[in-house]
Design a protein around this motif. Structure first.
Motif, PDB file in Angstrom:
ATOM      1  N   PHE A  14     -16.896 -19.913 -71.544  1.00  0.00           N
ATOM      2  CA  PHE A  14     -18.170 -19.567 -71.791  1.00  0.00           C
ATOM      3  C   PHE A  14     -18.910 -20.356 -72.692  1.00  0.00           C
ATOM      4  O   PHE A  14     -18.138 -21.081 -73.575  1.00  0.00           O
ATOM      5  CB  PHE A  14     -18.286 -17.937 -72.512  1.00  0.00           C
ATOM      6  CG  PHE A  14     -17.953 -16.846 -71.565  1.00  0.00           C
ATOM      7  CD1 PHE A  14     -18.503 -16.381 -70.646  1.00  0.00           C
ATOM      8  CD2 PHE A  14     -16.461 -16.566 -71.622  1.00  0.00           C
ATOM      9  CE1 PHE A  14     -18.201 -15.369 -69.713  1.00  0.00           C
ATOM     10  CE2 PHE A  14     -16.181 -15.543 -70.715  1.00  0.00           C
ATOM     11  CZ  PHE A  14     -16.792 -14.915 -69.871  1.00  0.00           C
ATOM     12  N   GLU A  15     -20.157 -20.448 -72.754  1.00  0.00           N
ATOM     13  CA  GLU A  15     -21.007 -21.225 -73.683  1.00  0.00           C
ATOM     14  C   GLU A  15     -22.215 -20.316 -73.836  1.00  0.00           C
ATOM     15  O   GLU A  15     -22.781 -19.580 -73.267  1.00  0.00           O
ATOM     16  CB  GLU A  15     -21.134 -22.637 -73.305  1.00  0.00           C
ATOM     17  CG  GLU A  15     -22.263 -22.945 -72.380  1.00  0.00           C
ATOM     18  CD  GLU A  15     -22.922 -24.247 -72.042  1.00  0.00           C
ATOM     19  OE1 GLU A  15     -22.056 -25.004 -72.318  1.00  0.00           O
ATOM     20  OE2 GLU A  15     -23.888 -24.342 -71.289  1.00  0.00           O
ATOM     21  N   LYS A  16     -22.782 -20.770 -75.128  1.00  0.00           N
ATOM     22  CA  LYS A  16     -23.833 -20.023 -75.506  1.00  0.00           C
ATOM     23  C   LYS A  16     -25.288 -20.877 -75.110  1.00  0.00           C
ATOM     24  O   LYS A  16     -25.324 -21.809 -75.416  1.00  0.00           O
ATOM     25  CB  LYS A  16     -23.966 -19.694 -77.209  1.00  0.00           C
ATOM     26  CG  LYS A  16     -23.004 -18.470 -77.641  1.00  0.00           C
ATOM     27  CD  LYS A  16     -23.205 -18.309 -79.146  1.00  0.00           C
ATOM     28  CE  LYS A  16     -22.344 -17.028 -79.395  1.00  0.00           C
ATOM     29  NZ  LYS A  16     -22.323 -16.769 -80.761  1.00  0.00           N
ATOM     30  N   ASP A  17     -25.963 -19.960 -74.669  1.00  0.00           N
ATOM     31  CA  ASP A  17     -27.271 -20.560 -74.408  1.00  0.00           C
ATOM     32  C   ASP A  17     -28.301 -20.524 -75.487  1.00  0.00           C
ATOM     33  O   ASP A  17     -27.874 -19.987 -76.656  1.00  0.00           O
ATOM     34  CB  ASP A  17     -27.909 -20.104 -73.005  1.00  0.00           C
ATOM     35  CG  ASP A  17     -28.135 -18.671 -73.199  1.00  0.00           C
ATOM     36  OD1 ASP A  17     -28.341 -18.119 -74.341  1.00  0.00           O
ATOM     37  OD2 ASP A  17     -28.434 -17.987 -72.211  1.00  0.00           O
ATOM     38  N   ASP A  18     -29.617 -21.014 -75.462  1.00  0.00           N
ATOM     39  CA  ASP A  18     -30.335 -21.159 -76.246  1.00  0.00           C
ATOM     40  C   ASP A  18     -30.757 -19.733 -76.884  1.00  0.00           C
ATOM     41  O   ASP A  18     -31.113 -19.666 -78.315  1.00  0.00           O
ATOM     42  CB  ASP A  18     -31.726 -21.871 -76.046  1.00  0.00           C
ATOM     43  CG  ASP A  18     -31.681 -23.219 -75.619  1.00  0.00           C
ATOM     44  OD1 ASP A  18     -30.712 -23.829 -75.937  1.00  0.00           O
ATOM     45  OD2 ASP A  18     -32.267 -23.505 -74.751  1.00  0.00           O
ATOM     46  N   SER A  19     -30.684 -18.580 -76.087  1.00  0.00           N
ATOM     47  CA  SER A  19     -30.922 -17.444 -76.800  1.00  0.00           C
ATOM     48  C   SER A  19     -29.758 -16.530 -77.223  1.00  0.00           C
ATOM     49  O   SER A  19     -29.819 -15.486 -77.434  1.00  0.00           O
ATOM     50  CB  SER A  19     -31.762 -16.588 -75.540  1.00  0.00           C
ATOM     51  OG  SER A  19     -30.797 -16.377 -74.364  1.00  0.00           O
TER      52      SER A  19
END
Length: 78
Positions: free
Chosen positions: A35-40
């Motif tokens: 997983f990666e975190k997006d801008d939000s």
């Protein structure tokens, strides 16, 4: 000396291919995900992107291993 280096490199290619194959199998089975975190700040699953990259890396290692095997066969014939 150069021959030893090539043999060590080929052995590394084979080990790396096995390691990547195991990673790909675990990702494909859902045993683990990336997983990666997006801008939000939401997490998004990028496992499929990694599976594709792993497949490309395995293909490149297969090519190197095959070329090495073919060169070895050609040396035996001469």
């Amino acid at each position: 000396m150069a021959n030893d280096t090539l043999i060590n490199l080929l052995a590394w290619c084979k080990r790396e291919r096995e390691r990547l194959q195991m990673q790909r199998e675990m990702l494909q089975s859902g045993r683990f995900r990336i997983f990666e975190k997006d801008d939000s700040d939401q997490q998004r699953d990028i496992s499929n992107q990694h599976i594709e990259q792993i497949a490309a890396n395995i293909s490149e290692l297969d090519r190197i291993i095959m070329e090495s095997a073919l060169q070895g066969q050609n040396k035996c014939r001469t």
